[in-house]
Design a protein around this motif. Structure first.
Motif, PDB file in Angstrom:
ATOM      1  N   ARG A 160       3.951  26.075  10.471  1.00  0.00           N
ATOM      2  CA  ARG A 160       2.514  26.059  10.758  1.00  0.00           C
ATOM      3  C   ARG A 160       1.760  25.328   9.643  1.00  0.00           C
ATOM      4  N   GLU A 161       2.099  25.683   8.426  1.00  0.00           N
ATOM      5  CA  GLU A 161       1.420  25.067   7.291  1.00  0.00           C
ATOM      6  C   GLU A 161       1.686  23.559   7.254  1.00  0.00           C
ATOM      7  N   ARG A 162       2.948  23.164   7.473  1.00  0.00           N
ATOM      8  CA  ARG A 162       3.331  21.756   7.445  1.00  0.00           C
ATOM      9  C   ARG A 162       2.595  20.959   8.538  1.00  0.00           C
ATOM     10  N   VAL A 163       2.548  21.549   9.739  1.00  0.00           N
ATOM     11  CA  VAL A 163       1.914  20.851  10.864  1.00  0.00           C
ATOM     12  C   VAL A 163       0.433  20.588  10.567  1.00  0.00           C
ATOM     13  N   TYR A 164      -0.254  21.611  10.077  1.00  0.00           N
ATOM     14  CA  TYR A 164      -1.678  21.416   9.759  1.00  0.00           C
ATOM     15  C   TYR A 164      -1.846  20.327   8.717  1.00  0.00           C
ATOM     16  N   ARG A 165      -1.020  20.378   7.682  1.00  0.00           N
ATOM     17  CA  ARG A 165      -1.129  19.397   6.595  1.00  0.00           C
ATOM     18  C   ARG A 165      -0.869  17.994   7.122  1.00  0.00           C
ATOM     19  N   GLU A 166       0.188  17.822   7.927  1.00  0.00           N
ATOM     20  CA  GLU A 166       0.569  16.483   8.390  1.00  0.00           C
ATOM     21  C   GLU A 166      -0.447  15.927   9.375  1.00  0.00           C
ATOM     22  N   MET A 167      -1.139  16.823  10.093  1.00  0.00           N
ATOM     23  CA  MET A 167      -2.180  16.374  11.019  1.00  0.00           C
ATOM     24  C   MET A 167      -3.506  16.163  10.296  1.00  0.00           C
ATOM     25  N   GLY A 168      -3.513  16.465   9.006  1.00  0.00           N
ATOM     26  CA  GLY A 168      -4.740  16.272   8.233  1.00  0.00           C
ATOM     27  C   GLY A 168      -5.841  17.238   8.611  1.00  0.00           C
ATOM     28  N   LEU A 169      -5.457  18.359   9.199  1.00  0.00           N
ATOM     29  CA  LEU A 169      -6.450  19.355   9.624  1.00  0.00           C
ATOM     30  C   LEU A 169      -6.642  20.395   8.520  1.00  0.00           C
ATOM     31  N   PRO A 170      -7.838  20.953   8.439  1.00  0.00           N
ATOM     32  CA  PRO A 170      -8.036  22.030   7.467  1.00  0.00           C
ATOM     33  C   PRO A 170      -7.155  23.229   7.831  1.00  0.00           C
ATOM     34  N   LEU A 171      -6.615  23.887   6.820  1.00  0.00           N
ATOM     35  CA  LEU A 171      -5.746  25.032   7.067  1.00  0.00           C
ATOM     36  C   LEU A 171      -6.581  26.232   7.503  1.00  0.00           C
ATOM     37  N   PRO A 172      -6.250  26.836   8.655  1.00  0.00           N
ATOM     38  CA  PRO A 172      -6.913  28.107   8.986  1.00  0.00           C
ATOM     39  C   PRO A 172      -6.468  29.161   7.967  1.00  0.00           C
ATOM     40  N   ARG A 173      -7.261  30.221   7.862  1.00  0.00           N
ATOM     41  CA  ARG A 173      -6.984  31.221   6.814  1.00  0.00           C
ATOM     42  C   ARG A 173      -5.541  31.720   6.856  1.00  0.00           C
ATOM     43  N   GLN A 174      -5.037  31.947   8.059  1.00  0.00           N
ATOM     44  CA  GLN A 174      -3.687  32.502   8.190  1.00  0.00           C
ATOM     45  C   GLN A 174      -2.644  31.561   7.571  1.00  0.00           C
ATOM     46  N   ALA A 175      -2.845  30.253   7.743  1.00  0.00           N
ATOM     47  CA  ALA A 175      -1.866  29.293   7.220  1.00  0.00           C
ATOM     48  C   ALA A 175      -2.015  29.110   5.712  1.00  0.00           C
ATOM     49  N   LYS A 176      -3.112  29.621   5.144  1.00  0.00           N
ATOM     50  CA  LYS A 176      -3.315  29.511   3.693  1.00  0.00           C
ATOM     51  C   LYS A 176      -2.562  30.590   2.920  1.00  0.00           C
ATOM     52  N   ALA A 177      -2.065  31.592   3.628  1.00  0.00           N
ATOM     53  CA  ALA A 177      -1.353  32.676   2.943  1.00  0.00           C
ATOM     54  C   ALA A 177      -0.161  32.095   2.198  1.00  0.00           C
ATOM     55  N   PRO A 178       0.108  32.615   1.003  1.00  0.00           N
ATOM     56  CA  PRO A 178       1.225  32.043   0.239  1.00  0.00           C
ATOM     57  C   PRO A 178       2.578  32.257   0.906  1.00  0.00           C
ATOM     58  N   MET A 217       4.791  43.307  -1.726  1.00  0.00           N
ATOM     59  CA  MET A 217       4.201  41.970  -1.903  1.00  0.00           C
ATOM     60  C   MET A 217       4.203  41.528  -3.359  1.00  0.00           C
ATOM     61  N   HIS A 218       4.273  40.215  -3.522  1.00  0.00           N
ATOM     62  CA  HIS A 218       4.166  39.557  -4.816  1.00  0.00           C
ATOM     63  C   HIS A 218       2.683  39.559  -5.223  1.00  0.00           C
ATOM     64  N   PRO A 219       2.393  39.485  -6.518  1.00  0.00           N
ATOM     65  CA  PRO A 219       0.984  39.405  -6.936  1.00  0.00           C
ATOM     66  C   PRO A 219       0.208  38.257  -6.266  1.00  0.00           C
ATOM     67  N   ASP A 220       0.879  37.152  -5.940  1.00  0.00           N
ATOM     68  CA  ASP A 220       0.197  36.057  -5.222  1.00  0.00           C
ATOM     69  C   ASP A 220      -0.295  36.518  -3.854  1.00  0.00           C
ATOM     70  N   ASP A 221       0.534  37.308  -3.162  1.00  0.00           N
ATOM     71  CA  ASP A 221       0.128  37.841  -1.855  1.00  0.00           C
ATOM     72  C   ASP A 221      -1.044  38.816  -2.033  1.00  0.00           C
ATOM     73  N   ALA A 222      -0.931  39.670  -3.059  1.00  0.00           N
ATOM     74  CA  ALA A 222      -1.994  40.658  -3.310  1.00  0.00           C
ATOM     75  C   ALA A 222      -3.320  39.946  -3.567  1.00  0.00           C
ATOM     76  N   ALA A 223      -3.256  38.847  -4.317  1.00  0.00           N
ATOM     77  CA  ALA A 223      -4.480  38.095  -4.598  1.00  0.00           C
ATOM     78  C   ALA A 223      -5.051  37.497  -3.315  1.00  0.00           C
ATOM     79  N   TYR A 224      -4.172  36.953  -2.482  1.00  0.00           N
ATOM     80  CA  TYR A 224      -4.625  36.352  -1.217  1.00  0.00           C
ATOM     81  C   TYR A 224      -5.299  37.382  -0.321  1.00  0.00           C
ATOM     82  N   TYR A 225      -4.683  38.565  -0.208  1.00  0.00           N
ATOM     83  CA  TYR A 225      -5.245  39.598   0.675  1.00  0.00           C
ATOM     84  C   TYR A 225      -6.349  40.405  -0.008  1.00  0.00           C
TER      85      TYR A 225
END
Lengths: 226, 226
Positions: B19-37, B161-169
């Motif tokens: 999901r993350e790769r597809v958004y990036r390759e299409m040059g689309l902004p990442l929806p919040r869900q795809a921004k999760a680490p 969860m990792h601290p990165d996940d905790a920060a995201y949520y």
């Protein structure tokens, strides 16, 4: 006031009536929850079966009638003295599977997924009565065997309600609502199916997996959310 | 891209990366869900036990070491080849109770309520490690018995969860979140305990009652909600 209740009046119903009475006697406006026509009862349905009179006679003998031993909350429904043995696809069995009465015009077994997995069944989630294409099984009783070609389901979590309740909650027959079960292991069942009938009392039915997942106890606060 | 994954990469993690790769390759902004680490993995923990080395030796023999047979998702954790028989308060037993490794500094049995009820246990819901005052039991292995004075619990549903996940949520260790499991029998677990550690991968753990209540399958969409 105690005289209005018998031992079978569920705690949620008593609490609802007391709450409404207290607000009225204190001259306070009723909060929305106290305006509901009926208190919400949530009951856990352990695995059980519904049988036709034909199946009852095959299992328990010609002319046999089910023996009511305990009234259920919905009018006319009861747990029978009779129980059967269910034989699953890998010859594993559940004994003492309770029969609920009165007899219906189709045979249906309701299991939780934990029961189904232990027996080796792959069963779908269905509304009661919607058994086309579901797995069958063998039943055994003191008079013999009865083969069900289909009818083994996991019942979809659902709520019975009178049209007055449906009007209060703003829902119709077969709509979906949420059932929020509070407490330490609080769970919200997001797809509770609404069943409306003039004969129904307000009662949500969940299975043993669902009841154990949320740790439902007699004093657990539960609410319906549209 | 397929070369980046092995058979043990959970579907949710693969989907998240795609999901993350597809958004990036299409040059689309990442929806919040795809921004999760990290992608959210939800696993059902069947009943199991954690043992001390002392208990392992009492049950399996002096000097015995657990034999890893399957890596679990959290780094270093594994299902062992060893299993024990659990003897409950009414002499009812569960055989083949899986041992998870590596050994810990306390003994703990994790059961679903359906398991506990069938054995006759009245167990509390606890976080792993918090076993003071909980029921004990007898364990039996090929080398003998081991008596646990306490340690039989139902594990509270939780998310590693990792601290990165905790920060995201936006959550901290021991906070509560909701886990929404979509699908036909959608359920929201309202009190999921957050466990944060540098070593943790993002993974929610629910027990078999909870997994069966929501009918969790490998392709069921699940989300964490603060």
């Amino acid at each position: 006031m105690a005289g209005s209740f018998n031992q079978q009046t569920p705690r949620a119903v008593v609490e609802h009536l007391v709450r409404e009475r207290v607000y009225r006697e204190m001259g306070l406006p009723l909060p929305r929850q106290a305006k509901a026509p009926n208190g919400l009862v949530v009951n856990v349905s352990a695995r059980h079966c519904h049988l036709t009179q034909e199946a009852v006679e095959a299992l328990f003998g010609p002319g046999h009638q089910l023996t009511p031993v305990k009234d259920l909350y919905q009018h006319g429904a009861y747990a029978a003295a009779e129980a059967v043995t269910l034989i699953g696809p890998r010859s594993r069995v559940i004994s003492n599977l309770r029969v609920l009465g009165p007899c219906r015009d189709l045979n249906q077994i309701e299991l939780a997924y934990t029961d189904a997995i232990s027996l080796g069944f792959d069963i779908p989630t269905r509304m009661s009565g919607d058994v086309a294409g579901t797995p069958g099984c063998m039943l055994m009783g003191p008079n013999g065997y009865f083969k069900m070609e289909e009818g083994v389901i996991r019942a979809a979590p659902h709520v019975h309600m009178h049209p007055d309740d449906a009007a209060y909650y703003g829902v119709s027959h077969m709509d979906k609502m949420k059932l929020k079960v509070h407490g330490e292991c609080g769970v919200t069942f997001d797809n509770l199916v609404v069943r409306v009938d003039e004969s129904f009392k307000l009662e949500a039915h969940i299975d043993t997996d669902e009841g154990n997942a949320c740790g439902l106890k007699p004093d657990t606060f539960c609410e319906l959310i549209k």
